[in-house]
Design a protein around this motif. Structure first.
Motif, PDB file in Angstrom:
ATOM      1  N   THR A   1       2.684  -1.383  10.875  1.00  0.00           N
ATOM      2  CA  THR A   1       1.391  -0.614  10.782  1.00  0.00           C
ATOM      3  C   THR A   1       0.767  -0.678  11.870  1.00  0.00           C
ATOM      4  O   THR A   1       0.090   0.198  12.044  1.00  0.00           O
ATOM      5  CB  THR A   1       0.976  -1.257   9.696  1.00  0.00           C
TER       6      THR A   1
ATOM      7  N   GLN B   1       1.873   1.154  14.758  1.00  0.00           N
ATOM      8  CA  GLN B   1       1.557   2.794  14.514  1.00  0.00           C
ATOM      9  C   GLN B   1      -0.128   3.061  14.711  1.00  0.00           C
ATOM     10  O   GLN B   1      -0.584   3.409  15.743  1.00  0.00           O
ATOM     11  CB  GLN B   1       1.433   2.490  12.995  1.00  0.00           C
TER      12      GLN B   1
ATOM     13  N   ASN C   1       1.090  -3.109   3.162  1.00  0.00           N
ATOM     14  CA  ASN C   1       0.660  -2.463   3.537  1.00  0.00           C
ATOM     15  C   ASN C   1       1.680  -1.806   4.896  1.00  0.00           C
ATOM     16  O   ASN C   1       1.327  -2.582   6.251  1.00  0.00           O
ATOM     17  CB  ASN C   1       0.129  -4.051   4.599  1.00  0.00           C
ATOM     18  N   ALA C   2       2.597  -1.124   4.044  1.00  0.00           N
ATOM     19  CA  ALA C   2       3.250  -0.533   5.145  1.00  0.00           C
ATOM     20  C   ALA C   2       2.417   0.862   5.053  1.00  0.00           C
ATOM     21  O   ALA C   2       3.525   2.483   4.515  1.00  0.00           O
ATOM     22  CB  ALA C   2       4.877   0.036   4.493  1.00  0.00           C
ATOM     23  N   PHE C   3       1.857   1.106   6.086  1.00  0.00           N
ATOM     24  CA  PHE C   3       1.400   2.753   5.613  1.00  0.00           C
ATOM     25  C   PHE C   3       1.487   3.337   7.160  1.00  0.00           C
ATOM     26  O   PHE C   3       0.418   3.374   8.466  1.00  0.00           O
ATOM     27  CB  PHE C   3      -0.332   2.489   5.273  1.00  0.00           C
ATOM     28  N   TYR C   4       2.519   3.889   7.005  1.00  0.00           N
ATOM     29  CA  TYR C   4       3.164   4.480   8.589  1.00  0.00           C
ATOM     30  C   TYR C   4       3.864   5.634   8.571  1.00  0.00           C
ATOM     31  O   TYR C   4       3.884   5.761   6.718  1.00  0.00           O
ATOM     32  CB  TYR C   4       3.962   3.915   8.909  1.00  0.00           C
TER      33      TYR C   4
END
Length: 211
Positions: free
Chosen positions: A98, A101, A133-136
């Motif tokens: 994340t 990115q 917290n995998a915000f892609y």
């Protein structure tokens, strides 16, 4: 007697089931799982693959000769991350992915492809994205993900058994040479297992600046 024979058969079945489970779990982030790459009817040059993330964002991939680009962002470096929400190395590296990115929005796009599981988008959001917290961009379309994953592994002539996480990086539709996660040696076309952020950053800078 018959009862002893039946009990023996049940015991053997239980042992085999336990071994199969242990082998599968051990494969997560290691060299092997119990599943070989699937042969598929591949994409043709010019094919477009519409993806929707678990957060509702749309993205279209375009098949080029031997690889993929992002339609409308063809110059961006593209990373495919074939992963599982159940996989400890996948969970551990999610915050780093994340951050990477976010830090490289103009030049880089990660496309996560869920694999080896059948879960809902809501499950992925609640139990993976928000939890780790995998915000892609994460696609959870089973049929499309399976075909894409098979095509990618076929493109790079990957001959091991499939394992997650595994990542490939493309620039201009060409699969790039990367630094091996385990040995630290340069010259493979995938990251197998949890990433080493320093090595990944160095690879990215080299790929970005290459003519």
């Amino acid at each position: 007697d018959q009862n002893k024979e039946n009990n023996m058969k049940k015991t053997i079945k239980a042992i085999l089931a336990a071994l199969a489970c242990a082998i599968f779990l051990a494969g997560c982030g290691e060299d092997e799982t119990a599943k070989a790459p699937v042969k598929i009817e591949g994409y043709k040059t010019g094919d477009e693959i519409a993806l929707k993330s678990v957060f509702g964002k749309d993205l279209t991939l375009k098949r080029v000769e031997g690889g993929f680009v992002i339609k409308g962002d063809e110059d961006k470096i593209l990373m495919f991350d074939i992963f599982g929400t159940f996989c400890p190395p996948c969970q551990k590296e999610a915050p780093d992915l994340t951050k990477f990115q976010i830090d490289n929005l103009n030049d880089f796009m990660i496309v996560g492809l869920t694999h080896f599981e059948n879960v809902t988008n809501e499950y992925v959001v609640e139990n993976f994205a928000q939890k780790y917290n995998a915000f892609y961009f994460i696609s959870n379309d089973i049929k499309t993900n399976d075909k894409l994953s098979a095509q990618i592994l076929e493109d790079i002539k990957y001959e091991r058994l499939e394992s997650v996480p595994i990542k490939m990086v493309l620039k201009g539709g060409v699969y790039q040479e990367l630094t091996d996660v385990d040995s630290g040696k340069f010259g493979v076309k995938y990251y197998l297992g949890g990433i080493h952020l320093d090595a990944m950053t160095k690879d990215f800078e080299r790929i970005k600046n290459a003519r």
